[in-house]
Design a protein around this motif. Sequence first.
Motif, PDB file in Angstrom:
ATOM      1  N   ALA A 218      24.321  11.304 -19.022  1.00  0.00           N
ATOM      2  CA  ALA A 218      23.609  12.559 -19.260  1.00  0.00           C
ATOM      3  C   ALA A 218      22.227  12.595 -18.628  1.00  0.00           C
ATOM      4  O   ALA A 218      21.393  13.412 -19.000  1.00  0.00           O
ATOM      5  CB  ALA A 218      23.478  12.794 -20.770  1.00  0.00           C
ATOM      6  N   ILE A 245      29.809  13.635 -21.319  1.00  0.00           N
ATOM      7  CA  ILE A 245      28.603  13.168 -22.007  1.00  0.00           C
ATOM      8  C   ILE A 245      28.918  12.887 -23.469  1.00  0.00           C
ATOM      9  O   ILE A 245      29.862  13.446 -24.034  1.00  0.00           O
ATOM     10  CB  ILE A 245      27.442  14.181 -21.903  1.00  0.00           C
ATOM     11  N   ARG A 246      28.132  12.017 -24.096  1.00  0.00           N
ATOM     12  CA  ARG A 246      28.417  11.647 -25.488  1.00  0.00           C
ATOM     13  C   ARG A 246      27.762  12.588 -26.486  1.00  0.00           C
ATOM     14  O   ARG A 246      28.185  12.651 -27.636  1.00  0.00           O
ATOM     15  CB  ARG A 246      27.974  10.206 -25.763  1.00  0.00           C
ATOM     16  N   ASN A 247      26.703  13.288 -26.077  1.00  0.00           N
ATOM     17  CA  ASN A 247      26.013  14.204 -26.979  1.00  0.00           C
ATOM     18  C   ASN A 247      26.477  15.639 -26.755  1.00  0.00           C
ATOM     19  O   ASN A 247      27.294  15.917 -25.873  1.00  0.00           O
ATOM     20  CB  ASN A 247      24.501  14.098 -26.782  1.00  0.00           C
ATOM     21  N   ALA A 248      25.913  16.547 -27.532  1.00  0.00           N
ATOM     22  CA  ALA A 248      26.297  17.949 -27.402  1.00  0.00           C
ATOM     23  C   ALA A 248      25.637  18.602 -26.193  1.00  0.00           C
ATOM     24  O   ALA A 248      26.081  19.639 -25.713  1.00  0.00           O
ATOM     25  CB  ALA A 248      25.925  18.721 -28.672  1.00  0.00           C
ATOM     26  N   ARG A 249      24.567  17.957 -25.672  1.00  0.00           N
ATOM     27  CA  ARG A 249      23.830  18.554 -24.565  1.00  0.00           C
ATOM     28  C   ARG A 249      23.139  17.458 -23.758  1.00  0.00           C
ATOM     29  O   ARG A 249      22.688  16.465 -24.319  1.00  0.00           O
ATOM     30  CB  ARG A 249      22.785  19.538 -25.105  1.00  0.00           C
ATOM     31  N   ALA A 250      23.059  17.650 -22.448  1.00  0.00           N
ATOM     32  CA  ALA A 250      22.367  16.698 -21.574  1.00  0.00           C
ATOM     33  C   ALA A 250      20.902  17.067 -21.513  1.00  0.00           C
ATOM     34  O   ALA A 250      20.411  17.661 -20.548  1.00  0.00           O
ATOM     35  CB  ALA A 250      22.989  16.707 -20.181  1.00  0.00           C
ATOM     36  N   LEU A 282      32.579  20.511 -18.132  1.00  0.00           N
ATOM     37  CA  LEU A 282      31.761  19.706 -19.033  1.00  0.00           C
ATOM     38  C   LEU A 282      32.571  19.324 -20.267  1.00  0.00           C
ATOM     39  O   LEU A 282      33.111  20.188 -20.958  1.00  0.00           O
ATOM     40  CB  LEU A 282      30.507  20.477 -19.454  1.00  0.00           C
ATOM     41  N   ASP A 284      31.783  17.465 -23.664  1.00  0.00           N
ATOM     42  CA  ASP A 284      30.674  16.925 -24.446  1.00  0.00           C
ATOM     43  C   ASP A 284      31.180  16.170 -25.678  1.00  0.00           C
ATOM     44  O   ASP A 284      32.356  16.193 -26.007  1.00  0.00           O
ATOM     45  CB  ASP A 284      29.695  18.028 -24.835  1.00  0.00           C
ATOM     46  N   ARG A 285      30.275  15.454 -26.327  1.00  0.00           N
ATOM     47  CA  ARG A 285      30.547  14.707 -27.561  1.00  0.00           C
ATOM     48  C   ARG A 285      31.752  13.762 -27.425  1.00  0.00           C
ATOM     49  O   ARG A 285      32.529  13.581 -28.348  1.00  0.00           O
ATOM     50  CB  ARG A 285      30.758  15.677 -28.730  1.00  0.00           C
ATOM     51  N   ARG A 304      35.922  12.199 -30.528  1.00  0.00           N
ATOM     52  CA  ARG A 304      35.127  13.419 -30.713  1.00  0.00           C
ATOM     53  C   ARG A 304      35.131  13.676 -32.202  1.00  0.00           C
ATOM     54  O   ARG A 304      36.100  14.192 -32.752  1.00  0.00           O
ATOM     55  CB  ARG A 304      35.721  14.601 -29.949  1.00  0.00           C
TER      56      ARG A 304
END
Length: 457
Positions: A218, A245-250, A282, A284-285, A304
Motif C-alpha cells: 500500500a 492491500i491489507r487495509n481498507a485504504r492505501a 483493487l 482491499d482488506r 477478509r
Amino acid sequence: MTLIDLTAETLRERRLDTLPVAIIGAGPIGLAAAANLVERGIEFIVYEAGDEIASSIRQWGHTRLFSPWKHVVDPASRRLLEAVGWELPSPESLPTGTELVERYLEPLAALEPIAARIRKGVTVDAITRRGMDRTRTANRASTPFLLRVHSADGVEETTARAVIDASGTYQQPNSLASSGLDPLGLPDVADRVGHALPDVLGRERARFAGRHTTVVGAGHSAANTLLALAALADEEPGTRITWLIRNARAVRVTTSEDDELAARADIGRRVDALVHSGRIELVDRFETVRLGRTDDGVRLYGLRGDELVEHETDVVVNATGFRPNLDMLREIRLELDDIVEAPKRLAPLIDPNVHTCGTVEPHGFAELEHPEPGFFLAGMKSYGRAPTFLLATGYEQVRSITAWIAGDEVAARNVELVLPATGVCSSSLPADGASASSCGIDPVAASGTAAQSSCCS
C-alpha cells in the motif's frame, strides 16, 4: 584506578585510533560517510557486497526520483567533486537512479582518496569485538571491532576502530504475509513472486506483458509499479492489473495533497483515477496467509475478516516494504525499538504512524548511538521498518557520526536539515512529466534508497 591502569587504557585507545573505520555499503550514504572521513583525514575501508558500487540502486535505475539534484547530493561529497572540476547537474531536475549512479556516485567513488579504499564483491557476514562476544564488558570500548567478511578469495577477518553500517534494506523485503512470516507455500511459487520496483517497461517487460500481475502493498513502491503496468497495458493487449492491500485504504499513497513536491503529490490522484476507471482492480482488506501454485500462476489465500478467500494471478510483485538484516549483528550490543527496529532514540522521530518524510526532525550520532560504542546504523537501515527515510537525512546522519568519530562533539551535536513538507521521496516520471513514487528511499526505499528508497546501497 592507578597511573599504570590509566596509561594502559590510553595506549589501547591510541592503538584503536590507528585502525580504519569500516563502512558497510557503497551506496549514497556509505560513500557520503567516506567523503566526510576524507575531509577529516581519517582512514576507512568501504565493503560493498555487489560487484559495482551502488548495486541496489542499479536494480531500480529505471525509476526517476522526484527529489531534484539539489536534494540528493551530499555536501561533503560535492566539495570533493567540485575540487576536481565536477559540476552539479541542473539543481531542479529529477534524476533517475541510473543517472544518480553514473553522474554522481561513480565519479565520487572514482576519486583517488576513496577509490583505493573500496572493496567490491565483499560481504560482511558478522561483526563483533576482537576476542569478545556480546557478554563481555571489561575494556570493550577500547577493543577493536572484528569483521568477518567473505569474497571470491575466501573468508577473512579484519579489524576496525568504528563501524558505520549503511548496507540498506533493499535486499531484505518484508513478507507478503500479514503475519510478518513468509507465507506458507512460498518456496513452491518463488519463481512467480518478484521484488519491488521491477523494470516493467524495460528489461523485465516480457515477464508482465499480456499477463495478470498482482501488486501487493500500500505504499509508493506499489504505486510506482501500478502506474508502469498501466502504461504497459496501453501497449500490450491482455495485460491485467490487480492491487492487493491489507487495509481498507492505501493511506500513504492517497494522502499527499499537501506535498511541496508536485511529482509526489500527483501519484495518489493518478492511481485513484486508474482504480475508479476499472483499469486497476483493487482488492482491499486481504491478509495473505498462504500461496499455492496453479498451472499458469499463483493462487493467494487470504482472510477478509473471518472469511477465507482466494485470488489467482500470473505474477506477484511484493511491494510490502523492507526490513533490516540484523543477523550479522548478533554479537553487537544493539538498542532497537521494539516496533520499527530502529535505534531506540530515533524511533519516536520516524514512527510512520505519526511522521511523513518531511516531518522527521534532524538527528545525528546521539539518536543513532547503541550500547556498543563506535557502532552506528546509518541510512535506510537505521530506519528499520519505517518507510520515511530520505537521502538528505542520511547525509546529515553520517556527517554527525564522522564528526563524533573525529572527536568533534560540537559539530556532531549541531544537526540541521531542511526538507520540503511531507518529504523528498522518489518517483518514476514518463516523458510527459507524470510521476510514480517510492517513499523512503529517495526512492532510494529499502535502500538506502530512496526508490526505495529502499534501496541505498
